[in-house]
Design an enzyme around this catalytic site. Structure first.
Site, PDB file in Angstrom:
ATOM      1  N   GLY A 190       0.820  -1.203   0.000  1.00 55.37           N
ATOM      2  CA  GLY A 190       0.000   0.000   0.000  1.00 55.37           C
ATOM      3  C   GLY A 190       0.852   1.251   0.000  1.00 55.37           C
ATOM      4  O   GLY A 190       1.693   1.429   0.882  1.00 55.37           O
ATOM      5  N   ILE A 194       0.039   6.132   5.097  1.00 49.77           N
ATOM      6  CA  ILE A 194       0.800   5.371   6.090  1.00 49.77           C
ATOM      7  C   ILE A 194       1.997   4.695   5.446  1.00 49.77           C
ATOM      8  O   ILE A 194       3.117   4.718   5.987  1.00 49.77           O
ATOM      9  CB  ILE A 194      -0.104   4.334   6.782  1.00 49.77           C
ATOM     10  CG1 ILE A 194      -1.200   5.031   7.592  1.00 49.77           C
ATOM     11  CG2 ILE A 194       0.715   3.419   7.701  1.00 49.77           C
ATOM     12  CD1 ILE A 194      -2.265   4.099   8.136  1.00 49.77           C
ATOM     13  N   SER A 279      -0.626  -1.547   4.792  1.00 52.32           N
ATOM     14  CA  SER A 279      -1.381  -0.282   4.902  1.00 52.32           C
ATOM     15  C   SER A 279      -2.319  -0.176   3.709  1.00 52.32           C
ATOM     16  O   SER A 279      -2.079   0.585   2.775  1.00 52.32           O
ATOM     17  CB  SER A 279      -0.435   0.922   4.963  1.00 52.32           C
ATOM     18  OG  SER A 279       0.415   0.954   3.836  1.00 52.32           O
ATOM     19  N   ARG A 282      -8.453   1.376   6.101  1.00 55.06           N
ATOM     20  CA  ARG A 282      -8.981   1.184   7.446  1.00 55.06           C
ATOM     21  C   ARG A 282     -10.471   0.893   7.377  1.00 55.06           C
ATOM     22  O   ARG A 282     -11.133   1.232   6.398  1.00 55.06           O
ATOM     23  CB  ARG A 282      -8.710   2.430   8.309  1.00 55.06           C
ATOM     24  CG  ARG A 282      -7.219   2.749   8.439  1.00 55.06           C
ATOM     25  CD  ARG A 282      -6.968   3.931   9.362  1.00 55.06           C
ATOM     26  NE  ARG A 282      -7.370   3.665  10.733  1.00 55.06           N
ATOM     27  CZ  ARG A 282      -6.631   2.975  11.607  1.00 55.06           C
ATOM     28  NH1 ARG A 282      -5.465   2.462  11.256  1.00 55.06           N
ATOM     29  NH2 ARG A 282      -7.072   2.790  12.841  1.00 55.06           N
ATOM     30  N   HIS A 454       8.685  38.473   2.550  1.00 53.50           N
ATOM     31  CA  HIS A 454       9.873  38.052   1.794  1.00 53.50           C
ATOM     32  C   HIS A 454      11.086  38.044   2.719  1.00 53.50           C
ATOM     33  O   HIS A 454      11.300  39.003   3.466  1.00 53.50           O
ATOM     34  CB  HIS A 454      10.126  39.007   0.633  1.00 53.50           C
ATOM     35  CG  HIS A 454      11.394  38.691  -0.117  1.00 53.50           C
ATOM     36  ND1 HIS A 454      11.487  37.655  -1.016  1.00 53.50           N
ATOM     37  CD2 HIS A 454      12.623  39.270  -0.058  1.00 53.50           C
ATOM     38  CE1 HIS A 454      12.712  37.610  -1.499  1.00 53.50           C
ATOM     39  NE2 HIS A 454      13.435  38.588  -0.938  1.00 53.50           N
TER      40      HIS A 454
END
Length: 475
Positions: A190, A194, A279, A282, A454
Site C-alpha cells: 500500500g 501510512i 497499509s 482502514r 519576503h
C-alpha cells in the site's frame, strides 16, 4: 444506579474529545468514554490519531529527518559530522513521551471543561425514557444514560485476507511505530499515507524499502502533476515503489516474511523482508458497540449510517469521524464533532467537505485542497492552471530544499479558486492559506494581490496564483 448526562460521547479520539469539550462549553452535562490504555494500563485518550497514528508518526518522521540531515545535508552548511548513529530505542521512547504529553493534555482539557471521563469500553444497552442507556466496562463498571449520544469510535487497520497482524513481522500502523531496530529489508503493501510515511522513516534510518501498490497509478487521489513530481523525489531518495502488483501468498516465518506477487507485466516475483507493513486502508470500528440493542443502522462496510448533519436513524444518536462516511482524517472528525455539539444546542454547525485539506508528511510534503486537474477535466469544468516551482523561491534555496511546486486551479470565467496542490517543503503549513481562500470563495487574483512576507515559502503560493494569469514575477 445510572448516571445521567445531557450528552454521552463514545470514543475519545479527535472527533470524540473535541465534541465533548464543545458540548461542555455550550452548557451541557457531558460524559466521554474511552478505552485506550497506556503501557501502565492507565487512560490514553486521543484515539488512533494520538496513540498510533498522526502524532507518533510525526515524531518518528521528525527524528528520522534529523538523522537524514545530519548524514547527508549538514556538510552543505559547513557542519562536519562523523560517526552519526541512531539510537532507535531512544527515538521510540521520545515518540512515546510525545504521545503521553498529548494523552495528558486531553485529560487536563476534560477537567478544565468539566467533562466527566470514564475509562473503559462503552456499549449500547437499551433505549430508555428520554435517551439511551450505555454500559461502560472497565476497572469500575458504570451505567450511563444520555439524552444525546455521539458515537466517535474511529477505525481499525484493514488486514490482508488470510494474513492477520501479529505485530511482530506483519505490522499494522500500530506495530510499525514500535519497531525496536532498523530492519535491513522492509516491505510495505500500500502506497497511501501510512505506507509512504513509514517507508520514509525507515528508509532514512537505513532500511532497504520496497512499496508494493495494487493500483496502476501512484497516489491516484492526488493531482497527477503533483504525484509525478513526488514520485520523482521518492525514486531519487531510494524508495522502491512498484505499481500495478497483485499480492499472492505471504509466508510469515521466524526469521521474517516472504511475499509472493505478480508485477505489472504479469511476471511472478517474490521478495524477502525482515518486516512487512500492511497499509491497505482502514475499516470503521463498530465491533462491540452493541448497535443491535437499539437498532442503530450500519452499512455494508460496518460504518454507521448518517445524514449530512451526522444524524443516525435514531433520534438523539449522532456519529462522527472515521466511523461514518467521508475521508478518514482527524481534522474532519474534529469539525464534525464541533458541528454536532452545536446542532444539539440548536445552532447551525458547519462542515464544508469541499475545503478539507489533505496532507502526506513525507519529504517532500504533499498537501492539497479542492479538486484536482483530472477531476475538473472529468467534470467538464473550464479552468485555468498556474504553477510555481520552489527552485525559484529564495527561502527554499536558503533552506536547501527546492523540490516541488505550488499549483493553482481556478475557474476559467470567474477566477474562483477550485483547487490548490503543493509538493515541497512545509506544504502542510502552506495549504492553510488556500483553505481560508476557498472557504471565502476567493479568486486567484485575490491571492496574487495579497502581500506575502519576503523571503518566505508562502511567496510560492502568491506566484502560483499570479501564474494562473501568466504573470509570475520570479520565474
Amino acid at each position: 444506579m445510572s448516571k445521567q448526562f445531557d450528552v454521552v460521547v463514545i470514543g475519545g479520539g479527535p472527533g470524540g474529545y473535541i465534541a465533548a469539550i464543545r458540548a461542555a462549553q455550550l452548557g451541557f452535562q457531558v460524559a466521554c468514554v474511552d478505552e485506550w490504555k497506556n503501557a501502565a494500563g492507565g487512560p490514553a485518550p486521543g484515539g488512533t490519531c494520538t496513540n498510533v497514528g498522526c502524532i507518533p508518526s510525526k515524531a518518528l518522521l521528525q527524528s528520522s529527518e534529523h538523522f537524514e540531515q545530519a548524514n547527508h545535508h549538514f556538510a552543505d552548511h559547513g557542519i562536519e559530522m562523523k560517526g552519526v548513529s541512531m539510537d532507535v530505542a531512544k527515538m521510540i521512547a521520545r515518540k512515546d513521551n510525545v504521545v503521553k504529553q498529548n494523552n495528558d493534555g486531553i485529560l487536563y482539557l476534560f477537567k478544565k471543561n468539566k467533562v466527566s471521563f470514564f475509562h473503559g469500553r462503552a456499549a449500547f444497552s437499551k433505549a430508555v425514557e428520554g435517551g439511551y442507556e450505555v454500559n461502560v466496562t472497565g476497572a469500575a463498571n458504570e451505567t450511563l444514560v444520555g439524552k444525546n449520544i455521539i458515537v466517535a469510535t474511529g477505525s481499525n487497520a484493514r488486514a490482508l485476507p488470510g494474513t492477520p497482524f501479529d505485530e511482530v513481522n506483519v505490522l499494522s500502523n500500530d506495530g510499525a511505530l514500535k519497531v525496536g531496530a532498523v530492519p535491513k529489508k522492509l516491505v510495505l503493501i500500500g502506497s497511501g499515507v501510512i505506507g509512504l510515511e513509514m517507508g520514509s522513516v525507515w528508509r532514512r534510518l537505513g532500511s532497504e524499502v520496497t512499496i508494493l501498490e495494487g493500483l496502476p497509478t501512484f497516489l491516484g487521489a492526488v493531482d497527477e502533476q503533483i504525484a509525478k513530481e513526488a514520485k520523482k523525489a521518492f525514486d531519487k531518495q531510494g524508495l522502491k515503489i512498484e505499481l500495478g502488483v497483485k499480492v499472492g501468498e505471504i509466508q510469515n516465518g521466524k526469521k521474517g516474511v516472504k511475499v509472493a506477487y505478480t508485477n505489472a507485466k504479469g511476471e511472478a516475483q517474490s521478495i524477502d523482508a525482515d518486516k512487512l507493513i500492511v497499509s491497505i486502508g482502514r475499516v470503521p470500528n463498530t465491533i462491540g458497540l452493541n448497535t443491535e440493542a437499539v437498532g442503530l443502522q450500519l452499512d455494508e462496510r460496518g460504518a454507521i449510517v448518517v445524514d449530512a448533519d451526522c444524524k443516525t436513524n435514531l433520534p438523539g444518536v449522532w456519529a462522527v469521524g472515521d466511523v461514518v462516511r467521508g475521508p478518514m482524517l482527524a481534522h474532519k472528525a474534529e469539525e464534525e464533532g464541533v458541528a454536532v455539539a452545536e446542532r444539539i444546542a440548536g445552532q447551525h454547525g458547519h462542515v464544508n467537505f469541499n475545503t478539507i485539506p489533505w496532507v502526506i508528511y513525507t519529504s517532500p510534503e504533499i498537501a492539497w485542497v479542492g479538486r484536482t486537474e483530472q477531476q475538473l477535466k472529468a467534470d467538464g469544468v473550464a479552468y485555468k492552471a498556474g504553477t510555481f516551482p520552489f527552485m525559484a523561491n529564495g527561502r527554499a534555496r536558503a533552506l536547501g530544499d527546492t523540490t516541488g511546486m505550488v499549483k493553482f486551479l481556478a475557474d476559467a470565467k470567474t477566477d474562483e479558486i477550485l483547487g490548490v496542490h503543493i509538493v515541497g517543503p512545509m506544504a502542510s503549513e502552506l495549504i492553510s492559506e488556500a483553505v481560508v481562500a476557498m472557504e471565502f470563495r476567493a479568486s486567484a487574483e485575490d491571492i496574487a494581490r495579497i502581500c506575502h512576507a519576503h523571503p518566505s515559502l508562502s511567496e510560492a503560493t502568491k506566484e502560483a496564483a499570479l501564474a494562473v494569469d501568466k504573470r509570475t514575477l520570479n520565474f
